[in-house]
Design an enzyme around this catalytic site. Structure first.
Site, PDB file in Angstrom:
ATOM      1  N   PHE A 143     -22.702 -76.618   1.021  1.00 40.68           N
ATOM      2  CA  PHE A 143     -23.889 -76.385   1.825  1.00 40.68           C
ATOM      3  C   PHE A 143     -25.069 -76.987   1.053  1.00 40.68           C
ATOM      4  O   PHE A 143     -25.104 -76.938  -0.174  1.00 40.68           O
ATOM      5  CB  PHE A 143     -24.132 -74.900   2.130  1.00 40.68           C
ATOM      6  CG  PHE A 143     -25.320 -74.737   3.034  1.00 40.68           C
ATOM      7  CD1 PHE A 143     -25.237 -75.087   4.372  1.00 40.68           C
ATOM      8  CD2 PHE A 143     -26.543 -74.323   2.540  1.00 40.68           C
ATOM      9  CE1 PHE A 143     -26.348 -75.015   5.199  1.00 40.68           C
ATOM     10  CE2 PHE A 143     -27.657 -74.232   3.365  1.00 40.68           C
ATOM     11  CZ  PHE A 143     -27.563 -74.581   4.691  1.00 40.68           C
ATOM     12  N   THR A 144     -26.046 -77.523   1.793  1.00 36.50           N
ATOM     13  CA  THR A 144     -27.121 -78.314   1.167  1.00 36.50           C
ATOM     14  C   THR A 144     -27.809 -77.602  -0.001  1.00 36.50           C
ATOM     15  O   THR A 144     -27.806 -78.104  -1.127  1.00 36.50           O
ATOM     16  CB  THR A 144     -28.174 -78.671   2.232  1.00 36.50           C
ATOM     17  OG1 THR A 144     -28.567 -77.474   2.898  1.00 36.50           O
ATOM     18  CG2 THR A 144     -27.605 -79.633   3.268  1.00 36.50           C
ATOM     19  N   ASP A 201     -20.721 -66.816   0.008  1.00 33.99           N
ATOM     20  CA  ASP A 201     -21.957 -67.106   0.720  1.00 33.99           C
ATOM     21  C   ASP A 201     -21.826 -66.316   2.018  1.00 33.99           C
ATOM     22  O   ASP A 201     -21.164 -66.745   2.965  1.00 33.99           O
ATOM     23  CB  ASP A 201     -22.108 -68.602   0.975  1.00 33.99           C
ATOM     24  CG  ASP A 201     -23.407 -68.914   1.717  1.00 33.99           C
ATOM     25  OD1 ASP A 201     -23.967 -67.992   2.347  1.00 33.99           O
ATOM     26  OD2 ASP A 201     -23.854 -70.080   1.680  1.00 33.99           O
ATOM     27  N   ARG A 249     -26.325 -83.314  11.263  1.00 31.71           N
ATOM     28  CA  ARG A 249     -25.509 -82.893  10.125  1.00 31.71           C
ATOM     29  C   ARG A 249     -24.501 -84.008   9.907  1.00 31.71           C
ATOM     30  O   ARG A 249     -23.394 -83.991  10.449  1.00 31.71           O
ATOM     31  CB  ARG A 249     -24.804 -81.563  10.413  1.00 31.71           C
ATOM     32  CG  ARG A 249     -25.677 -80.342  10.152  1.00 31.71           C
ATOM     33  CD  ARG A 249     -25.983 -80.201   8.681  1.00 31.71           C
ATOM     34  NE  ARG A 249     -26.788 -79.028   8.333  1.00 31.71           N
ATOM     35  CZ  ARG A 249     -27.912 -79.077   7.613  1.00 31.71           C
ATOM     36  NH1 ARG A 249     -28.406 -80.231   7.217  1.00 31.71           N
ATOM     37  NH2 ARG A 249     -28.534 -77.982   7.271  1.00 31.71           N
ATOM     38  N   PHE A 270     -32.928 -84.890   4.543  1.00 36.09           N
ATOM     39  CA  PHE A 270     -32.892 -84.714   5.999  1.00 36.09           C
ATOM     40  C   PHE A 270     -34.121 -83.984   6.538  1.00 36.09           C
ATOM     41  O   PHE A 270     -34.503 -84.158   7.679  1.00 36.09           O
ATOM     42  CB  PHE A 270     -31.615 -83.962   6.420  1.00 36.09           C
ATOM     43  CG  PHE A 270     -31.452 -82.622   5.769  1.00 36.09           C
ATOM     44  CD1 PHE A 270     -30.889 -82.511   4.511  1.00 36.09           C
ATOM     45  CD2 PHE A 270     -31.864 -81.469   6.416  1.00 36.09           C
ATOM     46  CE1 PHE A 270     -30.747 -81.261   3.903  1.00 36.09           C
ATOM     47  CE2 PHE A 270     -31.726 -80.223   5.825  1.00 36.09           C
ATOM     48  CZ  PHE A 270     -31.172 -80.127   4.556  1.00 36.09           C
TER      49      PHE A 270
HETATM   50  C1  LIG Z   1     -29.231 -71.012   5.548  1.00 36.17           C
HETATM   51  C2  LIG Z   1     -28.110 -71.029   4.607  1.00 36.17           C
HETATM   52  C3  LIG Z   1     -28.308 -70.912   3.227  1.00 36.17           C
HETATM   53  C4  LIG Z   1     -29.682 -70.894   2.601  1.00 36.17           C
HETATM   54  O1  LIG Z   1     -30.440 -69.825   3.010  1.00 36.17           O
HETATM   55  P1  LIG Z   1     -32.012 -69.917   3.243  1.00 36.17           P
HETATM   56  O2  LIG Z   1     -32.351 -68.554   3.727  1.00 36.17           O
HETATM   57  O3  LIG Z   1     -32.275 -70.978   4.253  1.00 36.17           O
HETATM   58  O4  LIG Z   1     -32.636 -70.225   1.924  1.00 36.17           O
HETATM   59  C5  LIG Z   1     -27.194 -70.854   2.422  1.00 36.17           C
HETATM   60  N1  LIG Z   1     -25.949 -70.943   2.927  1.00 36.17           N
HETATM   61  C6  LIG Z   1     -25.717 -71.087   4.244  1.00 36.17           C
HETATM   62  C7  LIG Z   1     -24.318 -71.180   4.746  1.00 36.17           C
HETATM   63  C8  LIG Z   1     -26.788 -71.140   5.125  1.00 36.17           C
HETATM   64  O5  LIG Z   1     -26.554 -71.310   6.427  1.00 36.17           O
END
Ligand SMILES: *Cc1c(COP(=O)(O)O)cnc(C)c1O
Length: 463
Positions: A129-130, A220, A387, A454
């Protein structure tokens, strides 16, 4: 579970009390807005958008129960009662012992990465994830993708495309040694694969493997409730279990979690880091004071912590989560019936258009997904996001783009915000772009920021 309910449609389990008017624009107005935004939907003004499917992050509608909680914000600098309510909710529903609130998910990612990763280490994960990968890299780590191959194939209908490939994980341990792997990040669900879930069986197997090698497991948990719904719907033995029960079992196979409350937890801002290990928690508590705020507010107002605590309770309600996923499935079914190429199976928070198959004549270096998102906006005022190659960024060694297999446009649905009629309009707009797809030209990048490009990159149409 109520059998009767299984047969009934997913109808929204709420009624509307406050409305926010939407603005409809002309095609000329949208062309102007798009040019000004450099063909990047992140740079559009929200005012120029009709239906906003950019993200489900922080765009949720709160309930009257949550708004009532906002009035009960205890804005003390230290020891706010809302912190204790949030801590209790996290312990009860996620099962972790210790809580560090953060302003949003990336605040938690920053802290856990800095504590556990030393330069030269490797951090496996089920697709990147970014923000997660960036924080791992900033801490000196190297991200290694260990998701199953099926996840990279948008047409493969594996029911748990988010699963970790244990052979890939084992190969990494053999190659670099377990002492170079501080933890594995498991995204539940996997955003970049299309909101695809991880099975309980896989979580259990990863846990066993990691215990043997003394590697921590960090979830996550941003969309863990949505993941729990898919386990209930698809995995043997879970049909009669509650979402709350499944969620807690999922978390029991990990040592901690980072959370963006802006997704599952039905709020507009907030996040947390949850941990079971006292030593790691102690360090995290020290760090949060430097980067976010005191350990009992972590960059959040008391009222925001209260709304998040209440959002946790609402997020695990069966009616809520069924309608949430039901809405996405509804749109997915309609697009599929119209022959529009989408990622299958349909995931938890979004429909992903497969831009490589939608615009086969646009080369990947001409940014097909970025192009398609721009065209959809021009057609209808509907905002989506890229994406694909733009989001993937550049390899820091070679300087070249990463060339991800998946080149997708995400139509992301905020929770409890849009109605079924909005879904119908969205499907119609995508079909209209699909009908004229062969005349659509790609883009060139004319401005590229250094990090997370992006968000701010700018483009022009190819002649
Ligand atoms: C949105 C997201 C994040 C980061 O969270 P933020 O609240 O935007 O800082 C991390 N992991 C995943 C899978 C997300 O969708």
């Amino acid at each position: 579970m109520d059998v009767q309910r299984k047969k009934r449609s997913w109808a929204e389990p709420y009624k509307i009390k406050v409305v926010e008017p939407l603005k409809v624009t002309t095609r000329e107005e949208r062309q102007r807005a798009l040019t000004e935004a450099g063909y990047n939907t992140f740079l559009l003004r929200s005012e120029d958008v009709y239906i906003d499917l950019l993200t489900d992050s922080g765009t949720n509608a709160m309930s009257d129960y949550q708004w009532a909680g906002m009035m009960l914000g205890d804005e003390a600098y230290a020891g706010s009662r809302n912190f204790y309510h949030l801590e209790e909710a996290v312990q009860k529903y996620y099962g972790y012992k210790y809580l560090v609130p953060t302003h949003q998910g990336r605040g938690a990612e920053h802290i856990i990465s800095q504590i556990l990763i030393k330069p030269g280490m490797f951090v496996p994960g089920n697709m990147y994830f970014t923000t997660t990968r960036l924080h791992q890299e900033l801490a000196g780590g190297t991200f290694v993708d260990v998701i199953i191959d099926e996840a990279h194939d948008p047409a493969n209908e594996h029911p748990f495309k988010g699963n970790v490939d244990l052979n890939k994980l084992e190969a990494l341990v053999k190659r670099v040694g377990a002492d170079k792997i501080p933890y594995i990040t498991i995204g539940v669900t996997v955003n970049m694969a299309g909101g695809q879930p991880v099975s309980m069986e896989n979580l259990r197997a990863v846990r066993q493997f990691c215990q043997k090698h003394k590697i921590r497991v960090i979830l996550d948990a941003t969309r863990a409730v949505e993941n729990a719904y898919f386990i209930q719907a698809r995995e043997n033995g879970y049909q009669l279990k509650s979402i709350a029960g499944i969620l807690k079992e999922m978390c029991s196979y990990s040592d901690g979690a980072t959370m963006s409350g802006k997704k599952d937890l039905l709020v507009n801002i907030g996040g947390f880091l949850a941990l079971n290990d006292w030593d790691v928690f102690e360090e995290a508590r020290n760090m949060v004071v430097v980067y976010e705020g005191l350990h009992t507010y972590g960059g959040l107002a008391g009222r925001d912590m209260e709304a998040m605590a209440r959002g946790i309770e609402e997020s695990v309600q069966q009616d809520h989560i069924r309608a949430r996923i039901g809405q996405i499935e509804y749109v997915g079914e309609k697009l599929r019936a119209a022959g529009v190429p989408i990622v299958l199976p349909v995931g938890g928070h979004a429909i992903f258009l497969d831009a490589k198959r939608f615009l086969p004549h646009v080369k990947q270096v001409e940014f097909p997904a970025q192009t398609l998102a721009a065209e959809l906006y021009l057609e209808s005022g509907i905002r989506s996001m890229e994406r694909g190659i733009v989001s993937a960024g550049r390899n820091k060694e070679t300087g070249d783009h990463y060339y991800p297999k998946l080149e997708l446009v995400r139509l992301t649905f905020p929770r409890r915000v849009y109605t079924q009629a909005h879904c119908d309009v969205t499907v119609e707009a995508v079909e209209e772009v699909f009908d004229r797809r062969s005349s659509i030209k790609g883009l060139k990048m004319v401005y590229e920021p250094k990090y997370l490009r992006f968000f701010q990159a700018r483009f022009e149409r190819l002649a």
